[in-house]
Write a protein that holds these residues in place. Structure first.
Motif, PDB file in Angstrom:
ATOM      1  N   TYR A  20     106.861  33.655  12.255  1.00  0.00           N
ATOM      2  CA  TYR A  20     106.103  33.151  11.109  1.00  0.00           C
ATOM      3  C   TYR A  20     106.122  31.620  11.070  1.00  0.00           C
ATOM      4  O   TYR A  20     105.084  30.986  10.867  1.00  0.00           O
ATOM      5  CB  TYR A  20     106.683  33.740   9.821  1.00  0.00           C
ATOM      6  CG  TYR A  20     106.051  33.242   8.550  1.00  0.00           C
ATOM      7  CD1 TYR A  20     104.725  33.519   8.247  1.00  0.00           C
ATOM      8  CD2 TYR A  20     106.789  32.511   7.636  1.00  0.00           C
ATOM      9  CE1 TYR A  20     104.144  33.075   7.073  1.00  0.00           C
ATOM     10  CE2 TYR A  20     106.225  32.058   6.462  1.00  0.00           C
ATOM     11  CZ  TYR A  20     104.902  32.338   6.181  1.00  0.00           C
ATOM     12  OH  TYR A  20     104.345  31.898   5.023  1.00  0.00           O
ATOM     13  N   ALA A  21     107.292  31.043  11.300  1.00  0.00           N
ATOM     14  CA  ALA A  21     107.401  29.582  11.300  1.00  0.00           C
ATOM     15  C   ALA A  21     106.586  28.977  12.441  1.00  0.00           C
ATOM     16  O   ALA A  21     105.935  27.945  12.265  1.00  0.00           O
ATOM     17  CB  ALA A  21     108.859  29.164  11.414  1.00  0.00           C
ATOM     18  N   GLY A  22     106.609  29.621  13.594  1.00  0.00           N
ATOM     19  CA  GLY A  22     105.827  29.123  14.724  1.00  0.00           C
ATOM     20  C   GLY A  22     104.334  29.171  14.464  1.00  0.00           C
ATOM     21  O   GLY A  22     103.602  28.223  14.775  1.00  0.00           O
ATOM     22  N   LEU A  23     103.869  30.263  13.880  1.00  0.00           N
ATOM     23  CA  LEU A  23     102.445  30.365  13.549  1.00  0.00           C
ATOM     24  C   LEU A  23     102.039  29.328  12.505  1.00  0.00           C
ATOM     25  O   LEU A  23     100.967  28.728  12.596  1.00  0.00           O
ATOM     26  CB  LEU A  23     102.115  31.774  13.040  1.00  0.00           C
ATOM     27  CG  LEU A  23     102.106  32.878  14.089  1.00  0.00           C
ATOM     28  CD1 LEU A  23     101.941  34.242  13.426  1.00  0.00           C
ATOM     29  CD2 LEU A  23     100.987  32.646  15.079  1.00  0.00           C
ATOM     30  N   MET A  24     102.912  29.117  11.533  1.00  0.00           N
ATOM     31  CA  MET A  24     102.604  28.124  10.508  1.00  0.00           C
ATOM     32  C   MET A  24     102.596  26.722  11.106  1.00  0.00           C
ATOM     33  O   MET A  24     101.761  25.895  10.740  1.00  0.00           O
ATOM     34  CB  MET A  24     103.615  28.200   9.364  1.00  0.00           C
ATOM     35  CG  MET A  24     103.233  27.330   8.189  1.00  0.00           C
ATOM     36  SD  MET A  24     104.440  27.349   6.850  1.00  0.00           S
ATOM     37  CE  MET A  24     104.215  29.000   6.248  1.00  0.00           C
ATOM     38  N   ALA A  25     103.495  26.446  12.027  1.00  0.00           N
ATOM     39  CA  ALA A  25     103.543  25.124  12.658  1.00  0.00           C
ATOM     40  C   ALA A  25     102.312  24.886  13.535  1.00  0.00           C
ATOM     41  O   ALA A  25     101.777  23.781  13.567  1.00  0.00           O
ATOM     42  CB  ALA A  25     104.810  24.979  13.488  1.00  0.00           C
ATOM     43  N   LEU A  26     101.868  25.919  14.226  1.00  0.00           N
ATOM     44  CA  LEU A  26     100.690  25.766  15.089  1.00  0.00           C
ATOM     45  C   LEU A  26      99.408  25.589  14.295  1.00  0.00           C
ATOM     46  O   LEU A  26      98.566  24.756  14.633  1.00  0.00           O
ATOM     47  CB  LEU A  26     100.560  26.978  16.017  1.00  0.00           C
ATOM     48  CG  LEU A  26     101.548  27.054  17.168  1.00  0.00           C
ATOM     49  CD1 LEU A  26     101.378  28.364  17.920  1.00  0.00           C
ATOM     50  CD2 LEU A  26     101.348  25.882  18.110  1.00  0.00           C
ATOM     51  N   THR A  27      99.241  26.396  13.259  1.00  0.00           N
ATOM     52  CA  THR A  27      97.985  26.353  12.500  1.00  0.00           C
ATOM     53  C   THR A  27      97.993  25.293  11.408  1.00  0.00           C
ATOM     54  O   THR A  27      96.936  24.822  11.012  1.00  0.00           O
ATOM     55  CB  THR A  27      97.698  27.719  11.849  1.00  0.00           C
ATOM     56  OG1 THR A  27      98.731  28.029  10.926  1.00  0.00           O
ATOM     57  CG2 THR A  27      97.571  28.798  12.898  1.00  0.00           C
ATOM     58  N   LYS A  28      99.178  24.943  10.898  1.00  0.00           N
ATOM     59  CA  LYS A  28      99.325  24.023   9.777  1.00  0.00           C
ATOM     60  C   LYS A  28      98.458  24.468   8.594  1.00  0.00           C
ATOM     61  O   LYS A  28      97.890  23.659   7.868  1.00  0.00           O
ATOM     62  CB  LYS A  28      98.989  22.591  10.180  1.00  0.00           C
ATOM     63  CG  LYS A  28      99.924  22.043  11.220  1.00  0.00           C
ATOM     64  CD  LYS A  28      99.555  20.648  11.613  1.00  0.00           C
ATOM     65  CE  LYS A  28     100.489  20.204  12.717  1.00  0.00           C
ATOM     66  NZ  LYS A  28     100.039  19.010  13.375  1.00  0.00           N
ATOM     67  N   ASP A  29      98.383  25.774   8.421  1.00  0.00           N
ATOM     68  CA  ASP A  29      97.544  26.364   7.377  1.00  0.00           C
ATOM     69  C   ASP A  29      98.377  26.603   6.127  1.00  0.00           C
ATOM     70  O   ASP A  29      99.264  27.454   6.107  1.00  0.00           O
ATOM     71  CB  ASP A  29      96.946  27.677   7.874  1.00  0.00           C
ATOM     72  CG  ASP A  29      95.952  28.268   6.907  1.00  0.00           C
ATOM     73  OD1 ASP A  29      95.552  27.560   5.956  1.00  0.00           O
ATOM     74  OD2 ASP A  29      95.562  29.428   7.103  1.00  0.00           O
TER      75      ASP A  29
END
Length: 100
Positions: free
Chosen positions: A19-28
């Motif tokens: 979850y943290a990785g996806l949030m860091a990649l998308t910055k959404d």
């Protein structure tokens, strides 16, 4: 079922890291639950989401450490989990202060 605690903690920590990785990649900013988005109105939502992803990844290390410790002793693993969550959340507050 001797290693059930280790497996559960490893899966939980891995899910938080994902979850943290996806949030860091998308910055959404909209990846956050609606209830938390209502209470926080950041000036720069992309920067806020990226900094929060760092904190989530840091806190995700706590269950992973606990899972490794549980291979040795379950009671020690619970202690490691409690202490590391407290320390990592405290460090996370330092990270989130850098948003301003």
């Amino acid at each position: 079922m001797e290693y059930a605690y280790s497996i559960v903690m490893a899966v939980f920590g891995g899910a938080l890291l994902l979850y943290a990785g996806l949030m860091a990649l998308t910055k959404d900013y909209k990846m956050l639950p609606y209830r938390s988005r209502v209470s926080v109105k950041p000036k720069d939502p992309k920067k806020y989401a990226f900094q929060l992803s760092k904190v989530i990844a840091l806190v995700a290390v706590a269950p992973l450490l606990s899972a490794l410790t549980a291979l040795w002793n379950t009671i020690a693993a619970v202690i490691v989990l409690m202490v590391s969550v407290i320390v990592f959340i405290w460090l996370g507050t330092k990270i989130m202060k850098k948003i301003d």
